[in-house]
Design an enzyme around this catalytic site. Structure first.
Site, mmCIF file in Angstrom:
data_model
loop_
_atom_site.group_PDB
_atom_site.id
_atom_site.type_symbol
_atom_site.label_atom_id
_atom_site.label_comp_id
_atom_site.label_asym_id
_atom_site.label_seq_id
_atom_site.Cartn_x
_atom_site.Cartn_y
_atom_site.Cartn_z
ATOM 1 N N SER A 38 0.841 -1.196 0.000
ATOM 2 C CA SER A 38 0.000 0.000 0.000
ATOM 3 C C SER A 38 0.872 1.241 0.000
ATOM 4 C CB SER A 38 -0.906 0.011 1.240
ATOM 5 O OG SER A 38 -0.127 0.148 2.430
ATOM 6 N N VAL A 101 3.631 -0.679 4.424
ATOM 7 C CA VAL A 101 3.137 0.695 4.457
ATOM 8 C C VAL A 101 4.304 1.630 4.176
ATOM 9 C CG1 VAL A 101 1.205 0.240 6.004
ATOM 10 C CG2 VAL A 101 3.440 0.771 6.975
ATOM 11 N N ILE A 139 8.456 -1.495 5.838
ATOM 12 C CA ILE A 139 8.288 -0.084 5.541
ATOM 13 C C ILE A 139 8.809 0.226 4.143
ATOM 14 C CG2 ILE A 139 8.757 2.270 6.294
ATOM 15 C CD1 ILE A 139 7.141 0.599 8.298
ATOM 16 N N LYS A 140 7.967 0.827 3.325
ATOM 17 C CA LYS A 140 8.349 1.206 1.970
ATOM 18 C C LYS A 140 9.035 2.576 1.998
ATOM 19 C CE LYS A 140 5.290 0.595 -1.243
ATOM 20 N NZ LYS A 140 3.989 0.631 -1.969
ATOM 21 N N VAL A 141 10.201 2.640 1.356
ATOM 22 C CA VAL A 141 11.027 3.848 1.374
ATOM 23 C C VAL A 141 11.420 4.205 -0.058
ATOM 24 C CG1 VAL A 141 13.213 4.844 2.161
ATOM 25 C CG2 VAL A 141 11.918 3.313 3.681
#
Length: 341
Positions: A38, A101, A139-141
């Site tokens: 997401s 996320v 965690i998307k970075v």
């Protein structure tokens, strides 16, 4: 004569299939999937649904209650993060892997802010669900220099990361060195995702294939989770990639389609047949939009796809990375990454 096979099930047999939707009904209807991905746009779109009115009221109240503990973030951002997690956490029992996320894309060029944001997302997850297994959140970075250095720091803090909005092998190399669990190369640039009238003239099929080959040759633990196809034909071209995350409409379309498995396999850029053809510098046609035209590769690797790839390193050399990244795809990789903001 071979019986036709369901294409969603076929894809699941070749690739880890993930759901790119915060609508829990999709995971129930079409799953099981492994991960649920997401971002803020996904969360915003889902939260517009009137059925989430009570969730919004609850997260707004929670944000107001705990705001004093989070001085560096405003109320609106805190409420959005709580809402995003409140959508994602209930999906976790419906999948077998992790929920993913994203940090605020406005922090794409600040290592300290990305680290702080990622840690806050971990803490908020525990606040919302104290028994949630934090090994199941990634965690998307954004794949900027600053973002990937944040991933390096976060790994040392025990926070799992995915390098998103990635468009070059240079970013893929740095992401692996930083310890990312996944990379998410965007097959088409971000603009194509939000503007149906725009078509990326050069999808990065070649980078996706090369990144996976690089990781496998150099025993990198990082895995390729491709995304941002504009149609299901593009997804099928990548059957065999480590993982692919797709939105609900594409997953539903795949679930209604049937075709001979042998014919589908012939289209995959990861199949032995296609690898042999690419070694000779051609494919069965233009795959820019999933169409067969003139035998022009248009976004598929022209060079050999076998043989040893040179091991690269950028992790401790910012200048070297920035120069290589600026040159990648004649500057297009850098421009595409910048769209994340």
């Amino acid at each position: 004569m071979e019986n036709p096979t369901n294409l969603l099930e076929y894809l699941k047999s070749k690739t880890q299939v993930d759901v790119d939707s915060l609508d829990i009904r999709v995971s129930v209807e079409l799953g099981p999937f492994v991960d649920c991905t997401s971002n803020q746009a996904d969360a915003y779109t889902e939260l517009l649904n009137p059925r989430h009115a009570d969730l919004l009221k609850k997260t707004a109240a929670l944000a107001n209650e705990i705001k004093a503990h989070y001085h560096s973030v405003n109320f609106e951002e805190l409420a959005m993060e709580l809402s995003m997690l409140s959508l994602a956490i209930p999906i976790s029992p419906k999948i077998t892997g992790a929920i993913l996320v994203m940090v605020n894309p406005l922090y794409s060029y600040s290592t300290p802010k990305i680290v702080e944001n990622a840690q806050r997302l971990y803490r908020l997850c525990q606040f919302l669900e104290p028994n949630f297994d934090l090994s199941r959140i990634i965690i998307k970075v954004p794949s900027t220099w600053e973002g990937l250095q944040a991933c390096r720091k976060l790994k040392s803090l025990g926070v799992k990361t995915l390098a998103t909005t990635l468009f070059s092998l240079e970013q893929a190399v740095l992401a692996a060195e930083a310890g990312c669990i996944y990379i998410s190369p965007f097959l088409n640039e971000l603009k194509a995702t939000f503007d149906p009238s725009y078509h990326d003239p050069k999808p990065i099929f070649d980078i996706i294939v090369e990144a996976q080959r690089y990781y496998e040759q150099h025993s990198c633990s990082t895995r390729v989770k491709a995304c941002a196809a504009v149609n299901v034909e593009q997804i099928l071209k990548l059957a065999g990639v480590h993982a692919f995350t797709a939105p609900a409409d594409q997953l539903r379309e795949l679930s209604t389609m049937e075709e001979s498995a042998a014919k589908v396999a012939q289209r995959s850029l990861f199949s032995k047949e296609m690898a042999s053809e690419r070694t000779n510098g051609h494919t069965n046609g233009d795959v820019t939009n999933g169409d067969v035209t003139n035998g022009n590769t248009n976004g598929v690797a022209n060079g050999p796809t076998s043989g040893t790839m040179e091991k690269l390193s950028f992790i401790d050399d910012e200048a070297k990375f920035r120069l290589a990244f600026a040159r990648a795809d004649e500057g297009r990789a850098q421009l595409k990454t910048a769209q994340v903001r």
